[in-house]
Design an enzyme around this catalytic site. Structure first.
Site, PDB file in Angstrom:
ATOM      1  N   ALA A  65       0.856  -1.182   0.000  1.00  0.00           N
ATOM      2  CA  ALA A  65       0.000   0.000   0.000  1.00  0.00           C
ATOM      3  C   ALA A  65       0.897   1.237   0.000  1.00  0.00           C
ATOM      4  CB  ALA A  65      -0.917  -0.011   1.217  1.00  0.00           C
ATOM      5  N   GLU A 132       4.418  -5.358   7.087  1.00  0.00           N
ATOM      6  CA  GLU A 132       3.879  -4.171   7.760  1.00  0.00           C
ATOM      7  C   GLU A 132       4.455  -3.975   9.154  1.00  0.00           C
ATOM      8  OE1 GLU A 132       0.581  -5.463   4.860  1.00  0.00           O
ATOM      9  OE2 GLU A 132       2.054  -6.447   6.158  1.00  0.00           O
TER      10      GLU A 132
END
Length: 258
Positions: A65, A132
Site C-alpha cells: 500500500a 507491515e
C-alpha cells in the site's frame, strides 16, 4: 473508460487489468484501488468478459500500500474513513473468476490483493510478504486472515511477525500460489488459464467460485450441504443438459450460460 493508474484490455473474453504506477512499484493508493474496482464492475456487467487477470510489471505486482498516502493519517482518519474497506468490498463482490499473475514483489497490500483473487499464477521471480510490522503497523486487507487460511498458522505468523519474504517455490509448496512458471511465460500461462475458464458455462464457473469461497466461512458439514444444494440446482440449467449430452456424444459442448 480511461484510467490513470491501471491499463485495461479485453480480448477473447478475457479482461486483463495491469496495475500501472511504475514509479511507485505499483503501490496501492485509494485512486488505484477505486479504479480497479470500477474496471472489475464494468467487466462483471460486460457479457464479452468471462474471466479477469490482474497483473503488474515484471519487477513488481504491487510493492505494498502507498506509505506516503498513509503516513500522516491519524486513527480518527482511518477509522472514520474506514480505510480500504469499500475498495476491498468492491473486489470481493465480483462473481466472475479473477486470476492474479504475479511477478516480482507482491508485498503488504500487493500480497493481499493477490490473495483476493481466486488463484495466483506466479513467475519464478515472485516474492510474497507481509512486512507491515517493519512500519509499526500490521496487515489490514487480509494479510493475517487470508494468508493464515492459505498457508497455515505457522507460516503466517512467521511472515507477519518477522516481515520475511516468501519466494515463489515456497509459496507454491505452502499453497499460496497454484503454479510457478518462468517469468517470460507468466502472461502466456495466465492468459491460457483464463481462456480455458472462458470456454466453460458461466453458470458453473460462478457457482464454483461461490462454493469455494464459502468453504472459508462455514463448518465443513454446512459447507458440504451448501455445495450439494448448489450442485442439485444446476440440473435446472440448460448447460447441464448440453454438457452431459456432449460428453456422451463425444463432442465439445456449446454452452449458452442458461
Amino acid at each position: 473508460m480511461a484510467y490513470d493508474n491501471i491499463i485495461v484490455d479485453v480480448e477473447d473474453h478475457v479482461c486483463t487489468i495491469k496495475l500501472n504506477r511504475p514509479d511507485a512499484l505499483n503501490a496501492l493508493n485509494i485512486e488505484l484501488l477505486r479504479e480497479l474496482g470500477k474496471a472489475l464492475a464494468e467487466g462483471q456487467k460486460n457479457d464479452k468478459v468471462r474471466c479477469f487477470i490482474i497483473t503488474g510489471s515484471e519487477k513488481a505486482f504491487a510493492a505494498g500500500a502507498d506509505i506516503k498516502m498513509m503516513s500522516e493519517k491519524s486513527f480518527t482518519d482511518v477509522f472514520s474513513g474506514d480505510l480500504f474497506t469499500p475498495e476491498e468490498a468492491a473486489i470481493m463482490r465480483i462473481r466472475k473468476p479473477i486470476i492474479a499473475a504475479v511477478s516480482g514483489y507482491a508485498l503488504g497490500g500487493g500480497c493481499e490483493l493477490a490473495m483476493m483473487c481466486d488463484f495466483i499464477i506466479a513467475s519464478d521471480t515472485a516474492k510474497f510478504g507481509q512486512p507491515e510490522v517493519n512500519l509499526g503497523v500490521m496487515a489490514g486487507m487480509g494479510g493475517t486472515q487470508r494468508l493464515t487460511r492459505l498457508v497455515g498458522r505457522a507460516k503466517s505468523m512467521d511472515m507477519n511477525l518477522t516481515g520475511r519474504f516468501m519466494e515463489a517455490e515456497e509459496a507454491e509448496r505452502a499453497g499460496l500460489v497454484s503454479r510457478v512458471v518462468p517469468c517470460k511465460k507468466l502472461m502466456d500461462e495466465a492468459t491460457a488459464a483464463a481462456k480455458k475458464i472462458a470456454e466453460k458455462s458461466m453458470i458453473s464457473v460462478m457457482a464454483i467460485k461461490e462454493s469455494v469461497h464459502r468453504s472459508d466461512q462455514m463448518p465443513l458439514s454446512e459447507a458440504i450441504l451448501f455445495e450439494r444444494r448448489v450442485f442439485h440446482s444446476m440440473f435446472a440449467a440448460e448447460d447441464q443438459k448440453e454438457g452431459m449430452a456432449a460428453f456422451i456424444e463425444k463432442r465439445e459442448p456449446q454452452f449458452r450460460d442458461r
